[in-house]
Design an enzyme around this catalytic site. Structure first.
Site, PDB file in Angstrom:
ATOM      1  N   THR A   1      27.636  41.304  43.425  1.00 24.46           N
ATOM      2  CA  THR A   1      26.827  41.461  44.636  1.00 24.46           C
ATOM      3  C   THR A   1      27.714  41.624  45.869  1.00 24.46           C
ATOM      4  O   THR A   1      27.196  41.825  46.967  1.00 24.46           O
ATOM      5  CB  THR A   1      25.948  40.217  44.852  1.00 24.46           C
ATOM      6  N   ASP A   2      29.027  41.525  45.700  1.00 18.45           N
ATOM      7  CA  ASP A   2      29.897  41.403  46.871  1.00 18.45           C
ATOM      8  C   ASP A   2      30.436  42.726  47.389  1.00 18.45           C
ATOM      9  O   ASP A   2      31.270  42.748  48.278  1.00 18.45           O
ATOM     10  CB  ASP A   2      31.052  40.422  46.604  1.00 18.45           C
TER      11      ASP A   2
ATOM     12  N   ALA B   1      41.692  36.669  33.144  1.00 21.07           N
ATOM     13  CA  ALA B   1      40.656  35.774  32.637  1.00 21.07           C
ATOM     14  C   ALA B   1      39.417  35.773  33.525  1.00 21.07           C
ATOM     15  O   ALA B   1      38.471  35.033  33.287  1.00 21.07           O
ATOM     16  CB  ALA B   1      41.203  34.356  32.520  1.00 21.07           C
TER      17      ALA B   1
ATOM     18  N   LEU C   1      39.489  34.794  36.647  1.00 19.26           N
ATOM     19  CA  LEU C   1      39.606  33.654  37.559  1.00 19.26           C
ATOM     20  C   LEU C   1      40.422  34.026  38.801  1.00 19.26           C
ATOM     21  O   LEU C   1      40.880  33.169  39.538  1.00 19.26           O
ATOM     22  CB  LEU C   1      40.234  32.452  36.834  1.00 19.26           C
TER      23      LEU C   1
ATOM     24  N   SER D   1      43.445  35.744  39.397  1.00 21.26           N
ATOM     25  CA  SER D   1      44.890  35.567  39.579  1.00 21.26           C
ATOM     26  C   SER D   1      45.414  36.542  40.633  1.00 21.26           C
ATOM     27  O   SER D   1      46.299  36.200  41.418  1.00 21.26           O
ATOM     28  CB  SER D   1      45.619  35.749  38.249  1.00 21.26           C
TER      29      SER D   1
ATOM     30  N   ASP E   1      36.563  37.159  46.074  1.00 11.39           N
ATOM     31  CA  ASP E   1      37.701  36.390  45.560  1.00 11.39           C
ATOM     32  C   ASP E   1      38.647  35.989  46.680  1.00 11.39           C
ATOM     33  O   ASP E   1      39.044  34.827  46.808  1.00 11.39           O
ATOM     34  CB  ASP E   1      38.464  37.215  44.517  1.00 11.39           C
TER      35      ASP E   1
ATOM     36  N   TYR F   1      34.234  48.646  35.685  1.00 10.01           N
ATOM     37  CA  TYR F   1      33.910  47.999  36.968  1.00 10.01           C
ATOM     38  C   TYR F   1      33.593  49.071  38.014  1.00 10.01           C
ATOM     39  O   TYR F   1      32.568  49.014  38.697  1.00 10.01           O
ATOM     40  CB  TYR F   1      35.084  47.118  37.417  1.00 10.01           C
TER      41      TYR F   1
HETATM   42  C1  GLA Z   1      35.759  40.849  40.377  1.00  9.57           C
HETATM   43  C2  GLA Z   1      35.949  41.398  41.788  1.00  9.57           C
HETATM   44  C3  GLA Z   1      34.999  40.708  42.767  1.00  9.57           C
HETATM   45  C4  GLA Z   1      33.555  40.731  42.255  1.00  9.57           C
HETATM   46  C5  GLA Z   1      33.496  40.262  40.810  1.00  9.57           C
HETATM   47  C6  GLA Z   1      32.122  40.397  40.232  1.00  9.57           C
HETATM   48  O1  GLA Z   1      36.165  39.513  40.349  1.00  9.57           O
HETATM   49  O2  GLA Z   1      37.267  41.200  42.208  1.00  9.57           O
HETATM   50  O3  GLA Z   1      35.101  41.298  44.021  1.00  9.57           O
HETATM   51  O4  GLA Z   1      33.006  41.997  42.411  1.00  9.57           O
HETATM   52  O5  GLA Z   1      34.403  40.964  39.973  1.00  9.57           O
HETATM   53  O6  GLA Z   1      31.225  39.557  40.883  1.00  9.57           O
END
Ligand code: GLA
Length: 397
Positions: free
Chosen positions: A35-36, A121, A123, A125, A170, A223
């Site tokens: 959603t970002d 992963a 998370l 990095s 992130d 993505y």
């Molecule tokens: C990755 C991207 C984020 C976000 C997520 C999905 O982590 O770096 O900006 O789009 O995927 O929510």
């Protein structure tokens, strides 16, 4: 939150021999996936895995990059404008380029990265490396940047130099998080709010992250494709209804344009619209300290990611279903970019140890892969961790 701003002056001028060390955590996203990059809402928290960036001035006008995990690392002349190399150093170099293009005067430095954030992963990095590097570089200067500016700068480093089309989640949470809290972020306005993780019955719960240890090679390209498909739907909604982006869209509006967009665009947009609604509800669930309501939203999010956004995979779906059948699990879902990586689980604290061993045992049996599990409390972001270098008590913000 008030606008966060302070002068980034080092408390004492570093000497040639003294290194400044800056830390940045990793993150897990509790709710609000994909959603970002269309003005939506996210609800991540920082987790206590860290990138450490040690920086020291050097005298020859060059910038050198080294990593404890990876051998080799470039040393760049100040006028170097080479393209990304497709390796770890792209992240700190991207940050350097962004700072230079903002006119920040950076003395020559040696930057050395180390850390324990699990790689590939889901998370973050890479955002952790960007933010740690940015904080370290800024600690050598007298530039004044806000939380928002640091996060945006790091995201741009990733979008423009590394070439990955990520959103702002992130980098933002890794800079701005507060320990003990999840961070609710409006990705259009960057207005953010800390929501306590331990209110009411949530006090009795634990976040358990399960690393599937798989990352499907489609991840990078998929993505971008998901993003483009959602933007196809968004463009039609914006022109038909005059809304700003998908963050404003409703399911009724989406239905009204269904015949004008592809099936893929329809599904991606439906995920994003319902996911934004789930994040809004999650705020109420957290404020009410209600793990049952929160867990239900997590399950709904996973189903929507699996069926509408189509960013899950067999291993992750197995982990989510196996988790749901275990005692004490309120909710489980895929977290991060998708196509592998981690699940995030909300589990009754007293059941957490039994949960992690039962989950990893059934995964081992099914896929012959040893999953890792991490029991995490919400950590501070880099802003608070590195307050000592920046002249004010950032923790008070
Ligand atoms: C990755 C991207 C984020 C976000 C997520 C999905 O982590 O770096 O900006 O789009 O995927 O929510």
């Amino acid at each position: 939150m008030p606008a966060d701003s302070f002068a980034m002056t080092t408390p004492s001028e570093p000497t040639r021999s003294s290194a400044i060390e800056c830390l940045a955590p990793a993150r897990v996203n509790l709710l609000g996936e994909h959603t970002d990059y269309s003005g939506g809402l996210v609800l991540p928290m920082a987790i206590p895995f860290f990138t450490r960036a040690a920086i020291r001035p050097r005298m020859d006008g060059r910038y050198s990059f080294a990593s404890e995990q990876f051998p080799g690392g470039p040393t760049l002349d100040p006028e170097d404008r080479s393209a990304a190399r497709g390796e770890w150093s792209d992240y700190p170099i991207g940050v350097l380029r962004q700072l230079q293009s903002r006119g920040v005067e950076l003395p020559s430095f040696d930057l050395r990265l180390s850390g324990n954030v699990p790689l590939a992963a889901g998370l973050s990095s890479s955002a952790s490396v960007e933010v740690a590097s940015a904080m370290a570089m800024l600690a050598l200067t007298r530039a004044t940047l806000t939380i928002e500016e640091i996060a945006v700068l790091c995201r741009r480093a990733e979008n423009e130099y590394v070439g990955s089309p990520c959103g702002i989640m992130d980098q933002f949470v890794i800079v701005a998080a507060r320990s003990g809290h999840a961070l609710l972020l409006d990705t259009r306005t960057l207005v953010h709010e800390d929501l306590p993780m331990k209110k009411g019955e949530l006090e009795e719960t634990q976040i358990v992250i399960c690393n599937s240890m798989v990352k499907h090679s489609v991840a990078t390209g998929e993505y971008g494709m998901r993003r483009r498909e959602s933007e196809e739907g968004q463009a039609v909604l914006v022109s038909r209804f005059g809304i700003r982006d998908l963050g404003d869209a409703t399911l009724e509006q989406l239905e009204a344009v269904r015949s004008r967009i592809s099936e893929a665009a329809f599904r991606r947009c439906r995920h994003i619209i319902t996911e934004n609604a789930r994040v809004r509800e999650a705020k109420d669930a957290m404020n009410a300290g209600d793990p049952v309501a929160f867990g239900k939203l997590m399950r709904g999010s996973h189903t929507s990611q699996r069926d509408d956004f189509q960013c899950s995979c067999e291993e992750i779906d197995f982990l989510v279903e196996a988790a749901a059948a275990l005692p004490g699990c309120f909710g489980a879902r895929l977290t991060g970019g998708g196509f592998g990586g981690c699940t995030v689980n909300l589990v009754r604290r007293d059941d957490a140890e039994a949960f992690r061993s039962a989950l990893t045992a059934s995964y081992q049996q099914r896929f012959h892969i040893t999953a890792e599990t991490y029991l995490c409390e919400a950590a501070d972001g880099a802003w608070r961790h590195n307050a000592e270098w920046f002249g004010t008590a950032a923790g008070a913000q």
